[in-house]
Design an enzyme around this catalytic site. Structure first.
Site, PDB file in Angstrom:
ATOM      1  N   CYS A   1      39.122  34.154  68.934  1.00 41.31           N
ATOM      2  CA  CYS A   1      37.807  34.375  68.514  1.00 41.31           C
ATOM      3  C   CYS A   1      37.388  33.013  68.945  1.00 41.31           C
ATOM      4  O   CYS A   1      37.657  31.873  68.431  1.00 41.31           O
ATOM      5  CB  CYS A   1      37.756  34.175  66.802  1.00 41.31           C
ATOM      6  SG  CYS A   1      35.575  34.151  66.393  1.00 41.31           S
TER       7      CYS A   1
ATOM      8  N   CYS B   1      28.613  34.705  69.973  1.00 42.65           N
ATOM      9  CA  CYS B   1      30.104  34.732  69.699  1.00 42.65           C
ATOM     10  C   CYS B   1      31.652  34.101  70.971  1.00 42.65           C
ATOM     11  O   CYS B   1      30.582  34.397  72.828  1.00 42.65           O
ATOM     12  CB  CYS B   1      30.725  36.776  70.942  1.00 42.65           C
ATOM     13  SG  CYS B   1      32.603  37.210  70.906  1.00 42.65           S
TER      14      CYS B   1
END
Length: 290
Positions: A86, A228
């Protein structure tokens, strides 16, 4: 007997996480427990969990420990599923390490282990910058259909340590009108699923040598998020790929949660993608696990 654990809430451009310190790897969170912690009505709320564990204390961290990365980012999506990496999470993770004194900038960049390999972070004008490593573009079209969005649109695959499919849209009106409350459908479905990014180029696309795009994203195992990090990197890579060899290596990407920077320099003979942006710690507390 119920177990009470410490946590910290953090976010990177609105992509938010429940940070759980577990340096010795003693905590075994089930998928259901992760989902409850991330639930925005019945839990703390977040797009995922960042478990802070020493690389030597988790089987998946063996390679990271051998390379000298003391800490491993055990990232779990909001539904409890494991994810490779991530991008926004790496910045929040290192911000936490620095704040609690488990890492320092005194010796230079901070390296952390992830399921997508060791990632190195430095300070930048935007806050923190992470080298996500080499990337790969797959030109084979994946058709993506959104609920109420009419005919499916083609997207291309971009791997930046985790899988993405990037779809270009013609204008901001269509971007803003997307219904991402339901998961978009892909054909063919990538083997491990994918995050799906919808992008609109700025007009002009390039200004003073820097490219600019807007993006929305549907994250696998989570849903639509305000940001994101790896998706931002994938979107910039895709637009640069479509734009051709004259396209710049520096990009600015606007997401609902803010703005992030992307660079694509050559490192040791390979093109890497670097992501930069802020990381914020919001509050800390304790929670009793169900």
């Amino acid at each position: 007997m119920p177990q009470t654990i410490a946590f910290t809430k953090g976010h990177g451009t609105g992509n938010d996480f429940v940070i759980v310190p577990d340096p010795d790897g003693q905590l075994d969170l089930s998928d259901d427990q992760v989902a409850v912690l991330c639930d925005r009505r019945f839990g703390i709320g977040g797009d995922g969990i960042l478990r802070v564990v020493r690389s030597s204390a988790i089987d998946e961290g063996a390679a990271a420990a051998a390379s000298g990365a003391e800490w491993f980012m055990d990232y779990r999506n909001a539904d409890g599923s494991k994810a490779e990496m991530c991008g926004n999470g790496t910045r929040v993770f290192v911000r936490y390490l620095i704040e609690v004194g488990w890492a320092t900038w005194d010796d230079g960049p901070v390296a952390i282990g992830t399921r997508a390999g060791v990632k190195t972070l430095t300070r930048s004008d935007r806050g923190f910058e992470v080298d996500l490593g080499p990337f790969h573009v797959d030109d084979a079209d994946v058709l993506v259909r959104t609920r109420g969005g009419g005919a499916p649109r083609p997207g291309i695959g971009v791997d930046v340590g985790n899988p993405h499919v990037v779809v270009a849209l013609p204008d901001e009106r269509e971007l803003e009108g997307l219904d991402l409350a339901a998961q978009p459908q892909m054909h063919p479905v990538p083997p491990h699923g994918a995050n799906i990014e919808f992008v609109v180029p700025a007009d002009p696309l390039v200004r003073e040598g820097v490219g600019s795009i807007r993006m929305r994203v549907f994250e696998r195992g989570v849903g639509e998020t305000l940001s994101c990090g790896t998706g931002v990197a994938a979107a910039a890579i895709a637009v640069r790929h479509w734009a051709g060899p004259a396209a710049p290596d520096h990009w600015v990407v606007d997401v609902p949660g803010g703005t992030l920077g992307v660079r694509m320099p050559e490192v040791d003979g390979e093109n890497h993608v670097l992501l930069s942006g802020p990381a914020t710690l919001v509050y800390s507390g304790e929670v009793t696990l169900a």
